[in-house]
Design a protein around this motif. Structure first.
Motif, PDB file in Angstrom:
ATOM      1  N   LEU A 238       8.751  -7.591  -3.068  1.00 50.24           N
ATOM      2  CA  LEU A 238       9.203  -6.182  -2.605  1.00 50.24           C
ATOM      3  C   LEU A 238      10.598  -6.008  -3.061  1.00 50.24           C
ATOM      4  O   LEU A 238      10.960  -4.737  -2.715  1.00 50.24           O
ATOM      5  N   GLU A 239      11.385  -7.003  -3.446  1.00 53.50           N
ATOM      6  CA  GLU A 239      12.835  -6.518  -4.155  1.00 53.50           C
ATOM      7  C   GLU A 239      12.785  -6.851  -5.243  1.00 53.50           C
ATOM      8  O   GLU A 239      13.129  -5.437  -6.108  1.00 53.50           O
ATOM      9  N   ASP A 240      12.507  -7.922  -6.272  1.00 55.12           N
ATOM     10  CA  ASP A 240      12.758  -7.950  -7.567  1.00 55.12           C
ATOM     11  C   ASP A 240      11.609  -6.930  -8.506  1.00 55.12           C
ATOM     12  O   ASP A 240      12.005  -6.401  -9.342  1.00 55.12           O
ATOM     13  N   LEU A 241      10.557  -6.730  -7.680  1.00 54.63           N
ATOM     14  CA  LEU A 241       9.603  -5.835  -8.628  1.00 54.63           C
ATOM     15  C   LEU A 241       9.758  -4.387  -8.310  1.00 54.63           C
ATOM     16  O   LEU A 241       9.060  -3.579  -8.972  1.00 54.63           O
ATOM     17  N   ARG A 242      10.832  -4.069  -7.480  1.00 50.84           N
ATOM     18  CA  ARG A 242      10.980  -2.619  -7.318  1.00 50.84           C
ATOM     19  C   ARG A 242      11.208  -1.722  -8.465  1.00 50.84           C
ATOM     20  O   ARG A 242      10.812  -0.715  -8.338  1.00 50.84           O
ATOM     21  N   PRO A 243      11.646  -2.138  -9.346  1.00 53.64           N
ATOM     22  CA  PRO A 243      11.692  -1.254 -10.529  1.00 53.64           C
ATOM     23  C   PRO A 243      10.346  -0.715 -11.135  1.00 53.64           C
ATOM     24  O   PRO A 243      10.328  -0.068 -11.895  1.00 53.64           O
ATOM     25  N   LEU A 244       9.445  -1.320 -10.683  1.00 53.35           N
ATOM     26  CA  LEU A 244       8.148  -0.998 -11.211  1.00 53.35           C
ATOM     27  C   LEU A 244       7.571   0.167 -10.389  1.00 53.35           C
ATOM     28  O   LEU A 244       6.639   0.814 -11.005  1.00 53.35           O
ATOM     29  N   PHE A 245       8.093   0.419  -9.280  1.00 53.06           N
ATOM     30  CA  PHE A 245       7.206   1.482  -8.298  1.00 53.06           C
ATOM     31  C   PHE A 245       8.166   2.830  -8.219  1.00 53.06           C
ATOM     32  O   PHE A 245       9.343   3.034  -8.556  1.00 53.06           O
ATOM     33  N   VAL A 246       7.454   3.767  -7.629  1.00 54.88           N
ATOM     34  CA  VAL A 246       7.950   4.998  -7.085  1.00 54.88           C
ATOM     35  C   VAL A 246       7.862   5.320  -5.887  1.00 54.88           C
ATOM     36  O   VAL A 246       6.967   4.671  -5.118  1.00 54.88           O
TER      37      VAL A 246
ATOM     38  N   CYS B 195      -0.328 -10.999 -11.184  1.00 52.79           N
ATOM     39  CA  CYS B 195      -1.338 -10.093 -11.587  1.00 52.79           C
ATOM     40  C   CYS B 195      -2.193  -9.448 -10.243  1.00 52.79           C
ATOM     41  O   CYS B 195      -2.661  -8.378 -10.349  1.00 52.79           O
ATOM     42  N   ALA B 196      -2.187 -10.277  -9.216  1.00 59.05           N
ATOM     43  CA  ALA B 196      -2.931  -9.860  -8.170  1.00 59.05           C
ATOM     44  C   ALA B 196      -2.210  -8.593  -7.344  1.00 59.05           C
ATOM     45  O   ALA B 196      -3.047  -7.542  -6.964  1.00 59.05           O
ATOM     46  N   VAL B 197      -0.917  -8.492  -7.275  1.00 60.88           N
ATOM     47  CA  VAL B 197       0.117  -7.443  -7.074  1.00 60.88           C
ATOM     48  C   VAL B 197      -0.053  -6.257  -7.788  1.00 60.88           C
ATOM     49  O   VAL B 197      -0.574  -5.060  -7.299  1.00 60.88           O
ATOM     50  N   ILE B 198      -0.156  -6.253  -9.096  1.00 58.98           N
ATOM     51  CA  ILE B 198      -0.537  -5.215  -9.949  1.00 58.98           C
ATOM     52  C   ILE B 198      -1.871  -4.735  -9.991  1.00 58.98           C
ATOM     53  O   ILE B 198      -2.315  -3.540  -9.786  1.00 58.98           O
ATOM     54  N   ALA B 199      -2.766  -5.525  -9.707  1.00 58.98           N
ATOM     55  CA  ALA B 199      -4.254  -5.174  -9.400  1.00 58.98           C
ATOM     56  C   ALA B 199      -4.629  -4.480  -8.224  1.00 58.98           C
ATOM     57  O   ALA B 199      -5.061  -3.479  -8.033  1.00 58.98           O
ATOM     58  N   PHE B 200      -3.931  -5.041  -7.070  1.00 57.88           N
ATOM     59  CA  PHE B 200      -4.000  -4.207  -5.837  1.00 57.88           C
ATOM     60  C   PHE B 200      -3.311  -2.669  -5.868  1.00 57.88           C
ATOM     61  O   PHE B 200      -4.093  -1.731  -5.460  1.00 57.88           O
ATOM     62  N   LEU B 201      -2.317  -2.734  -6.459  1.00 54.83           N
ATOM     63  CA  LEU B 201      -1.600  -1.378  -6.609  1.00 54.83           C
ATOM     64  C   LEU B 201      -2.411  -0.520  -7.567  1.00 54.83           C
ATOM     65  O   LEU B 201      -2.657   0.771  -7.286  1.00 54.83           O
ATOM     66  N   THR B 202      -2.961  -0.932  -8.562  1.00 53.01           N
ATOM     67  CA  THR B 202      -3.907  -0.250  -9.461  1.00 53.01           C
ATOM     68  C   THR B 202      -5.164   0.174  -8.698  1.00 53.01           C
ATOM     69  O   THR B 202      -5.492   1.462  -8.830  1.00 53.01           O
ATOM     70  N   LEU B 203      -5.843  -0.394  -8.243  1.00 55.70           N
ATOM     71  CA  LEU B 203      -7.139  -0.143  -7.332  1.00 55.70           C
ATOM     72  C   LEU B 203      -6.935   0.748  -6.008  1.00 55.70           C
ATOM     73  O   LEU B 203      -7.837   1.411  -5.763  1.00 55.70           O
ATOM     74  N   HIS B 204      -5.683   0.365  -5.377  1.00 56.70           N
ATOM     75  CA  HIS B 204      -5.372   0.959  -4.132  1.00 56.70           C
ATOM     76  C   HIS B 204      -5.219   2.602  -4.425  1.00 56.70           C
ATOM     77  O   HIS B 204      -5.799   3.329  -3.691  1.00 56.70           O
TER      78      HIS B 204
ATOM     79  N   SER C 129       0.946  -1.374  -0.062  1.00 60.25           N
ATOM     80  CA  SER C 129      -0.058   0.180  -0.203  1.00 60.25           C
ATOM     81  C   SER C 129       0.964   1.092  -0.080  1.00 60.25           C
ATOM     82  O   SER C 129       0.126   2.477  -0.398  1.00 60.25           O
ATOM     83  N   ARG C 130       2.291   1.137   0.290  1.00 53.81           N
ATOM     84  CA  ARG C 130       3.045   2.269   0.231  1.00 53.81           C
ATOM     85  C   ARG C 130       3.652   2.658  -1.122  1.00 53.81           C
ATOM     86  O   ARG C 130       4.359   3.541  -1.199  1.00 53.81           O
ATOM     87  N   LEU C 131       3.437   1.694  -1.919  1.00 51.25           N
ATOM     88  CA  LEU C 131       4.206   1.792  -3.276  1.00 51.25           C
ATOM     89  C   LEU C 131       2.979   2.164  -4.450  1.00 51.25           C
ATOM     90  O   LEU C 131       1.900   2.058  -4.114  1.00 51.25           O
ATOM     91  N   VAL C 132       3.821   2.791  -5.450  1.00 52.04           N
ATOM     92  CA  VAL C 132       2.764   3.295  -6.417  1.00 52.04           C
ATOM     93  C   VAL C 132       3.359   2.691  -7.822  1.00 52.04           C
ATOM     94  O   VAL C 132       4.744   2.914  -8.055  1.00 52.04           O
ATOM     95  N   ILE C 133       2.726   2.390  -8.704  1.00 54.00           N
ATOM     96  CA  ILE C 133       3.281   1.867 -10.097  1.00 54.00           C
ATOM     97  C   ILE C 133       3.647   3.053 -10.802  1.00 54.00           C
ATOM     98  O   ILE C 133       2.813   4.194 -11.074  1.00 54.00           O
ATOM     99  N   ALA C 134       4.829   3.373 -11.391  1.00 50.62           N
ATOM    100  CA  ALA C 134       5.420   4.118 -11.874  1.00 50.62           C
ATOM    101  C   ALA C 134       4.729   4.181 -13.486  1.00 50.62           C
ATOM    102  O   ALA C 134       4.625   3.258 -14.108  1.00 50.62           O
ATOM    103  N   MET C 135       4.369   5.605 -13.891  1.00 48.39           N
ATOM    104  CA  MET C 135       3.961   5.804 -15.135  1.00 48.39           C
ATOM    105  C   MET C 135       4.647   6.466 -16.206  1.00 48.39           C
ATOM    106  O   MET C 135       5.578   7.297 -15.788  1.00 48.39           O
TER     107      MET C 135
END
Length: 292
Positions: free
Chosen positions: A284-292, A104-113, A11-17
């Motif tokens: 939380l580690e490998d997917l870090r490049p997706l987030f800001v 996909c669940a991770v991406i969905a949660f961040l998108t909807l959150h 919940s503290r992360l945001v997908i970078a656009m």
């Protein structure tokens, strides 16, 4: 599915656009529009989920086509996800399919959150995506959709699937696949590069999540084996000598480099995801490049 505790950390992360949003629905991201006044911006065709109050009935009366009036304001972004549901995704003691569903669940949660709009595509049913918005309350619907997927399709060309997506303005396009297809592995084909260029042109940030299992990443088989393609059912008799395994590993590395290079050239991200890796560390580690 994922442990509920992971979602709290996410919940503290945001997908970078890559681009600012241009969608009609209100959200938490600043769009190319400038405020919430009644200043008119543009027309675009109606899409399922749009606010019907924004329909321009005068245009409809003249053309019998439904158009939405857009105004300068803060808008939601759109995150599109293509899930590879081909039979090969079932491979592995810890299967690639289960990992793909978790991603996909991770991406969905961040998108909807963050009050953005999610569009989920099953690669074998591109014409009927699941479109969801409205915040975290919609997550159970997404998880139900993911659990209902059957990984039984024939070889899926995820790059061709991109062209079948419904265009919804600037945003992020995520492809979750093992990418073990002829279109991806054959260096004489340029499907990969052209697809990344297409996403770049359509103002998408491409994200390639390659899901591979331990048996593919760390080959331990020896002796002579009969290999059966899970999709085409074709058989291949192979003697697993050291030089054969080394050649396979070299080709797999070439594919990884090509995926990363093509995604980066389009302003996107490539991440190799190991189905055997502990989920919390992977996310939380490998997917870090997706987030800001």
């Amino acid at each position: 599915m994922l442990d509920a505790g992971i979602y709290e950390q996410l919940s503290r992360l945001v997908i970078a656009m890559k681009q600012k949003s241009s969608q009609n629905m209100a959200g938490n991201r600043r769009s190319v529009q400038k405020g919430t006044s009644a200043e008119f911006s543009d027309f675009r065709e109606y899409m399922p989920g749009d606010d019907l109050r924004r329909l321009d009935w005068n245009v409809y009366a003249r053309s019998e086509r439904m158009y939405i009036r857009e105004y300068f304001e803060e808008k939601e972004a759109v995150v599109s996800v293509i899930l590879d549901t081909s039979a090969s995704m079932h491979y592995g003691k810890k299967s690639k399919a289960e990992l793909a569903q978790d991603l996909c669940a991770v991406i969905a949660f961040l998108t909807l959150h963050h009050m953005d709009r999610l569009v989920l595509y099953d690669s074998s049913q591109m014409g009927t995506p699941l479109v969801v918005s409205g915040g975290k309350n919609a997550l159970p619907k997404v998880l139900g959709w993911l659990q209902a997927r059957t990984f039984s399709g024939t070889e899926t060309d995820s790059f061709s699937a991109v062209r079948q997506m419904q265009r919804r303005g600037a945003g992020v396009t995520v492809i979750v696949s093992d990418f073990l297809t002829e279109a991806a592995t054959d260096p004489t084909q340029d499907c990969l590069e052209k697809t990344m260029q297409y996403l770049d042109f359509t103002k998408q940030r491409p994200v390639l999540l390659q899901t591979l299992c331990a048996e593919e990443l760390r080959v331990t088989m020896d002796g002579t084996r009969n290999l059966i393609d899970m999709e085409s059912k074709e058989k291949l008799r192979v003697t697993m000598r050291a030089d054969v395994i080394a050649r396979y590993e070299q080709e797999l590395q070439k594919l990884s480099v090509r995926l990363k290079k093509s995604a980066s050239a389009a302003g996107g991200t490539y991440i190799l995801c190991d189905s055997e890796k502990e989920r919390r560390a992977l996310i939380l580690e490998d997917l870090r490049p997706l987030f800001v």
